[in-house]
Design an enzyme around this catalytic site. Sequence first.
Site, mmCIF file in Angstrom:
data_model
loop_
_atom_site.group_PDB
_atom_site.id
_atom_site.type_symbol
_atom_site.label_atom_id
_atom_site.label_comp_id
_atom_site.label_asym_id
_atom_site.label_seq_id
_atom_site.Cartn_x
_atom_site.Cartn_y
_atom_site.Cartn_z
ATOM 1 N N GLY A 1 -10.451 -3.929 3.608
ATOM 2 C CA GLY A 1 -10.456 -4.695 4.840
ATOM 3 C C GLY A 1 -11.409 -4.185 5.895
ATOM 4 C CB ALA A 2 -13.329 -1.089 6.271
ATOM 5 C CE1 TYR B 1 0.710 5.687 -10.661
ATOM 6 C CE2 TYR B 1 2.675 7.034 -10.970
ATOM 7 C CZ TYR B 1 2.014 6.005 -10.320
ATOM 8 O OH TYR B 1 2.650 5.291 -9.325
ATOM 9 C CB SER C 1 -0.899 0.014 1.245
ATOM 10 O OG SER C 1 -1.544 1.273 1.387
#
Length: 526
Positions: free
Chosen positions: A258-259, A447, A132
């Site tokens: 993941g929440a 980007y 991450s």
Amino acid sequence: MDGVRRRSHWAWGYADEEPAADELAATAELMTAVTGFRLDGEIEEPVPLDAVELPAPRVEPPPLECCTTEPYARITHTYGQAYRDLVRAFRGRFDSPPDVVARPRDEREVMHVLEWAENAGVAVVPYGGGTSVVGGVEPRDLGPVVSLDLTGLDQILEIDPLSRAARIQAGMLGPAIDRRLAEEGLTLRHYPQSYELSTLGGWLATRAGGHFATLGTHIDDHVESIRAVTPRGVWESRRLPASGAGVSPDRMLLGSEGALGVITEAWMRVRPRPDFRVSTTVTFPSFERGAEAVLAIAQSGLHPSNCRLLDPTEAWLTSGGDGTYALLMLAFESADHPVDALLDRALELARLCGGAWEEIQNGGGGGEHGTGGQGGAWRNAFLRMPYLRNAYPSIGLVAETFETAVTWDRFAAFHTAVIGAARDALHGGGIVTCRLAFAYPDGAAPYFTVLAPARRGAEIEQWDAIKRAASEAILAAGGTITHHHAVGRDHRPWYERQRPEPFAAALRGAKAAVDPAGILNPGVLV
């Protein structure tokens, strides 16, 4: 354990890949020549693993074989791979490590860890490859924490060749997925920059962007069904090619970070490995003319697999350009039919926008496009960038990347505003580049990369200032705070301003239903 290759405690990659002193000196010389920066010449050494001072665990681990409080495990599960993570780890700053690291070997052990954590009031931070770049795996200000490392769930459980789908466990790393599927002549065809060290579960939880610059740009587009474990039971969607039955369970888990549950496996759409590939690089007199070509190609229905545009500065830094032209990497691929005619038509559109090209390459079914020339040079730089960045804290460079998406009608003004805000944050002492990483009929995903000489000891403050300025400009100009890097903890203040409040309330309600104690990755999304 002897003979087991260990990840570096501070850098991208493995401990045996950390840059040596001569490599650091060479990188400093290279970056000085390439960027023109006046670096201070000092080569700083990272704090070694045995010198790291770690806070004692605040909680006793559960009586499970998969759990440990061993210092190396806690250290290597403290951060992700943002530049600010790299610098803190480089300097031996591990102020908020997880108290326990759990490496479940099956779903049953995942359930046991969640049950223990809920009863003990311990937060659970799911962890895949730890790549991450938005603080998504950092146990920041959470109290007692268990880092739930899913890499023990690392198998392809089933392959359905007729439907072209594979049931893959969430902890499987990208290269392992590709190797196993290759045995059946198949591929998932998803190659984020983190591919080497990231997992399927991480891709799903963060809605990762991958190989394809058009059409199947996100991992979302390859999902048949997802299975996740929550404190209130298992959440698994029915395996289907499509469904109109209400709000999709898969879409609730995609990007949930993941929440809303711990993703343990998914049925993923796979495809035959491509046999027909053709690619080339196209030069344009300016980034603006190149963007016109990308717009025309994106709206043509040709659907190239690669359609990435580098501005002149990025082409110069990474692909052997001279800083006078923008560079478009253009490619088509298929497992079924020749694609030369598709490239020919795309080049006709590029020519109308001032594009020029020389060599056209034909190739087989490798991982990415462009094995030679400027396209190959950029690909190699793209894959090696995380390793090159390992040297930056030592030689005194600050780096940041941020990405977004915006509609074509806003793009020109958006690009000017964001580039300007990032340059202003550098106070005249750095470089800002842009590439169009993904292209859609109605917009593009720019980007941006920032490089600047570091103020030794103040790199975090520099990074925060750049991040804040860029994020404010992105929202003000109508873009999204993230296209594929996810929200995490670093993007959450801007995400909260981007999303509608009724939706935020619905999201909080969903979390309360599956995670009433609020133990699943607190601090991301809600």
